[in-house]
Design an enzyme around this catalytic site. Sequence first.
Site: not given
Length: 539
Positions: A94, A169
């Site tokens: 990710c 993130h």
Amino acid sequence: MKRSPRSTFLLFFVLTSIVAINAAAQSLAANNNNRPAEAKPNIIVYMVDDLGWNHISAKQATMGTTKEVYQTPTIEKIAAGGLSFTHAYAQPNCAPTRAAMLSGQYPARVNNNVYVVGHLNRFGGGGIKREAAHFKGPEQSEDVAPEAITVAEALKQNGYATAHIGKFHVGGHRGEATMPENVGFDINLGGFSQGHQPTCFASKKTGEWKFKGVGLGHFDRYAAPYDNAYLSKRGLPKSLLDTPKHISDALGDAMQDTVKELADGDKPFYLQFHTYAVHGPVRARPDLKQAAIDRIGDANKKMAEYVGFIAGVDENMARILATLEDPDGDGNPDDSIAANTLILFTSDNGGTHADNQPLRGEKGMLTEGGIRVPLIAYWPGVIPAGTVTDHKVHSVDYYPTYLELAGKEWVPPSDQHPLDGESFADVLRNPNTQRPRNTVFYLFPGYMDKRAEPAVSAIADIDGQRYKLMYVYETDSWELYCLSDDQGETKNLIKTRPEIASTISKQMDAWLNQKHPTWQPKYPIDKQTGKPAGPPKSL
């Protein structure tokens, strides 16, 4: 012939009526801010976390490989009304995918030094043991550098309002400088260094309902239990009354409020709707879990949780469509912005909660199961409905695509922030275009438990066939697969098609050895010499 006053009046009436009708038609074709339907579209990228390539029921997007267990009727709807990309690629997990989309750059650029979540020496999990490895992974970052010109910053230069909702993130590890609100986003709800949601349901603490540890508390305003008004408005079952709110519904609430705010503005907008679903912990809303159990049986409750979680993803797609048709939610679609909004639906890497067959592997791997992701583009009236393309797309391609759609009034200086991707805006408008996308490359210089070790890979189209070449450092070996007739990567052609392998290896070498001040690829470090191994020698 001289006209009578009456005939002159009638002619004037007809002409003014025509003008009025044309003006009304133009008004109907306009969106927020009275912009023409194709001028600087609003852009929504709906990215799911850890959703496998064929874990949706849209057959066009999955080459017919989806399993009946997955039911996503709204995603089927946008596939039927839009364009499905069968060969869209992300990074293998990710953080690097999000960094690539944010920066438009491969990890080998100094502004995007994100190769993996955490660090590049993640041994264990049944993989090669640390002491047995011939290399060690180099240092890397977990954030896109503050010096990078993000896609949000570039779109702001092109007149856009920008917003991020959910998982980010790739900011916050370095401090405030890399937080979304400091890298081009006007609105940030939930985005910082967090990689997943600690909980899927709100709980009551000190008298207030909150999503414990999720998104810096940004979604707590939506954490109250389901009440009658909410259930009625959304058509949800009464069985949910007074039960804890699910995080996917809270993100959908935030999305609706944000789109309303953006639609009220005087600019086109770019919205990153990056949900926590379907990253673990995998917990579905109770009614969606029960619906999955009713369909597949209760023998595998873990799978029912996953299938129900995906159903929540589909519900949020329905909410996006409804919100675009009626941003202020008053039941009157006069404020619709649907005609001037592009929706892109995708995932950040391959699936990890269920198999990706017929694709090989899972999240974290450079095999197709780890990097091939769903991608559906929906823009009624612009994108031909029900179309399919095998045009390659990679995460680095979104940035230049958005710039082209925005008119490219401003682009990042190539000496400061070059873009590694290629726009696919032309493919959106003409899915039958035969323009090939250049070779897609991967460099992974470290270790990720049993799933990954140092490797270089490339996906290239040669003589009408699509091939993948991979070099593995640990074994000093090459693998070659023809994805056109072997998408499961079962037949290594390295010995039988040496000419193909040689061609792609030379492309790989040229990519790794390109000269630019921002190009600083990281290589695995040889334990014996203490020096980077460097690129593999071309075949």
